[in-house]
Design a protein around this motif. Structure first.
Motif, PDB file in Angstrom:
ATOM      1  N   MET A 226      36.014  36.121  26.810  1.00 27.22           N
ATOM      2  CA  MET A 226      37.414  35.735  26.690  1.00 27.22           C
ATOM      3  C   MET A 226      38.029  36.197  25.380  1.00 27.22           C
ATOM      4  O   MET A 226      39.252  36.376  25.290  1.00 27.22           O
ATOM      5  N   VAL A 227      37.207  36.410  24.348  1.00 23.60           N
ATOM      6  CA  VAL A 227      37.738  36.759  23.031  1.00 23.60           C
ATOM      7  C   VAL A 227      37.688  38.261  22.763  1.00 23.60           C
ATOM      8  O   VAL A 227      38.057  38.696  21.676  1.00 23.60           O
ATOM      9  N   VAL A 228      37.230  39.042  23.734  1.00 19.18           N
ATOM     10  CA  VAL A 228      37.154  40.491  23.568  1.00 19.18           C
ATOM     11  C   VAL A 228      38.371  41.128  24.240  1.00 19.18           C
ATOM     12  O   VAL A 228      38.795  40.706  25.316  1.00 19.18           O
ATOM     13  N   SER A 229      38.944  42.134  23.612  1.00 16.46           N
ATOM     14  CA  SER A 229      40.118  42.815  24.155  1.00 16.46           C
ATOM     15  C   SER A 229      39.821  43.424  25.523  1.00 16.46           C
ATOM     16  O   SER A 229      38.751  44.006  25.751  1.00 16.46           O
ATOM     17  N   GLY A 230      40.780  43.293  26.432  1.00 17.68           N
ATOM     18  CA  GLY A 230      40.604  43.807  27.780  1.00 17.68           C
ATOM     19  C   GLY A 230      40.396  45.308  27.823  1.00 17.68           C
ATOM     20  O   GLY A 230      39.585  45.811  28.619  1.00 17.68           O
ATOM     21  N   ILE A 231      41.101  46.042  26.977  1.00 17.82           N
ATOM     22  CA  ILE A 231      40.986  47.507  26.995  1.00 17.82           C
ATOM     23  C   ILE A 231      39.604  47.941  26.495  1.00 17.82           C
ATOM     24  O   ILE A 231      39.026  48.911  27.001  1.00 17.82           O
ATOM     25  N   ILE A 232      39.041  47.197  25.533  1.00 21.61           N
ATOM     26  CA  ILE A 232      37.697  47.511  25.050  1.00 21.61           C
ATOM     27  C   ILE A 232      36.669  47.254  26.149  1.00 21.61           C
ATOM     28  O   ILE A 232      35.766  48.069  26.391  1.00 21.61           O
TER      29      ILE A 232
ATOM     30  N   THR B 211      40.261  38.659  43.490  1.00 18.12           N
ATOM     31  CA  THR B 211      39.764  38.290  42.160  1.00 18.12           C
ATOM     32  C   THR B 211      39.866  36.796  41.920  1.00 18.12           C
ATOM     33  O   THR B 211      38.957  36.189  41.333  1.00 18.12           O
ATOM     34  N   VAL B 212      40.950  36.178  42.345  1.00 11.61           N
ATOM     35  CA  VAL B 212      41.119  34.749  42.087  1.00 11.61           C
ATOM     36  C   VAL B 212      40.077  33.931  42.850  1.00 11.61           C
ATOM     37  O   VAL B 212      39.573  32.913  42.340  1.00 11.61           O
ATOM     38  N   VAL B 213      39.708  34.369  44.049  1.00 15.11           N
ATOM     39  CA  VAL B 213      38.661  33.669  44.810  1.00 15.11           C
ATOM     40  C   VAL B 213      37.316  33.827  44.110  1.00 15.11           C
ATOM     41  O   VAL B 213      36.568  32.851  43.922  1.00 15.11           O
ATOM     42  N   LEU B 214      36.998  35.059  43.706  1.00 17.18           N
ATOM     43  CA  LEU B 214      35.714  35.324  43.047  1.00 17.18           C
ATOM     44  C   LEU B 214      35.604  34.574  41.722  1.00 17.18           C
ATOM     45  O   LEU B 214      34.572  33.943  41.432  1.00 17.18           O
TER      46      LEU B 214
ATOM     47  N   ALA C 293      37.885  37.029  33.024  1.00 20.73           N
ATOM     48  CA  ALA C 293      38.699  35.857  33.344  1.00 20.73           C
ATOM     49  C   ALA C 293      37.878  34.596  33.579  1.00 20.73           C
ATOM     50  O   ALA C 293      38.413  33.490  33.469  1.00 20.73           O
ATOM     51  N   ILE C 294      36.610  34.740  33.911  1.00 18.31           N
ATOM     52  CA  ILE C 294      35.785  33.569  34.233  1.00 18.31           C
ATOM     53  C   ILE C 294      35.718  32.556  33.088  1.00 18.31           C
ATOM     54  O   ILE C 294      35.807  31.348  33.327  1.00 18.31           O
ATOM     55  N   PRO C 295      35.559  32.973  31.813  1.00 18.07           N
ATOM     56  CA  PRO C 295      35.448  31.973  30.738  1.00 18.07           C
ATOM     57  C   PRO C 295      36.629  31.002  30.655  1.00 18.07           C
ATOM     58  O   PRO C 295      36.419  29.793  30.507  1.00 18.07           O
ATOM     59  N   GLY C 296      37.855  31.504  30.724  1.00 17.36           N
ATOM     60  CA  GLY C 296      39.015  30.616  30.652  1.00 17.36           C
ATOM     61  C   GLY C 296      39.053  29.639  31.804  1.00 17.36           C
ATOM     62  O   GLY C 296      39.344  28.442  31.636  1.00 17.36           O
TER      63      GLY C 296
END
Length: 295
Positions: A118-124, A85-88, A172-175
């Motif tokens: 980035m502002v949307v909950s991960g579980i959603i 994931t970190v590479v992608l 994670a891409i936005p941050g």
């Protein structure tokens, strides 16, 4: 012979307002994090199941971890998932940052669009993608005759991790993108003007100017991302809940499941070991970023 005395600097008086902010925060941190952590580490050396009587058993829990296939598979999955994931994430975020700092139209609006996940909950996000992977994509695959898409990848023990990587990367891409944009904007424009005069192509400028000048930001994003992906929990719960079977059970999921399943002391030893690993990675991050003075 005369001796000169250096006058002492007057001690700077600390305003009371600083203590008014520091003491409550320190007290809350101690009671909510430090004390429970110390208690948990202590119980990792016992045979406690979370309640009732217990006895100190020494290092038995820690020794048993190294021969437990469930623990080892969770570590293997978590570190493998974090590495992929970190590479992608960094590859896509860096390319997007290069595009969004170029002279294109509507780049400000595009930046706003790309940071929405980035502002949307991960579980959603996980539940939405769960529906897409389990219903929409299989229906599309069956309608078009694409066999790969006709079944949900989340139900395949060998492919479920791919869905988790996709969703985690999407969030994670936005941050990571914002950090890369800050790094690219910090590169002086004169450098690129000089490169243009020397006849360097855009590809050569990217490899020989941009990348070397933002390598500190790359290191920060890689270390921060890897550390954060090790703690993946809500996205995995929403997508697979650790399944099929235990194919996508991460270390945090294994720890939480053990707490509710009567393995309190054993999983507390697992949590302590995991905590040590994360601390080592954090110290490595601090040492590298401090040495490079990246940001």
């Amino acid at each position: 012979m005369t001796t000169t005395t250096v006058p002492r600097r007057p001690r700077r008086k600390v305003e009371g307002i600083y203590y008014a902010f520091l003491v409550p925060s320190l007290l809350l941190f101690t009671l909510a994090i430090t004390v429970p952590a110390i208690i948990g580490i202590f119980f990792s050396f016992t045979n406690s199941i979370g309640f009732g009587e217990w006895e100190i058993v020494g290092l038995i829990n820690y020794i048993a971890m190294f021969s437990d296939p469930a623990i080892l598979s969770s570590y293997l999955f978590t570190f493998g998932f974090a590495a992929v994931t970190v590479v992608l994430v960094n590859a896509i975020a860096f390319l997007l940052a290069v595009g969004l700092t170029a002279k294109i139209r509507l780049k400000t609006a595009l930046r706003a669009v790309f940071v929405i996940p980035m502002v949307v909950s991960g579980i959603i996000i996980a539940y939405v993608f769960n529906f897409l992977f389990s219903n929409s994509l299989p229906a599309f695959g069956q309608a078009t005759g694409i066999g790969v898409l006709s079944e949900s990848i989340l139900a395949n023990p060998d492919l479920a991790w791919i869905g988790i990587v996709i969703v985690t990367a999407w969030q994670a891409i936005p941050g990571t993108l914002l950090i890369y944009i800050a790094g690219l904007l910090a590169v002086p424009g004169d450098v690129y003007e000089a490169a243009d005069l020397d006849g360097a192509s855009k590809w050569q400028q990217l490899l020989r100017i941009t990348l070397p000048l933002v390598v500190g930001y790359v290191i920060i994003n890689v270390l921060l991302g890897f550390k954060n992906f090790l703690n993946a929990y809500d996205v995995i719960v929403g997508l697979t809940n650790g399944g099929p079977g235990t194919a996508t059970r991460s270390i945090p999921m294994t720890i939480v499941t053990g707490f509710t399943g009567g393995d309190y002391a054993y999983q507390m030893a697992n949590a302590t070991m995991f905590f040590v690993i994360v601390v080592v990675i954090s110290l490595l991050q601090l040492r590298i970023t401090r040495g490079r003075n990246a940001i």
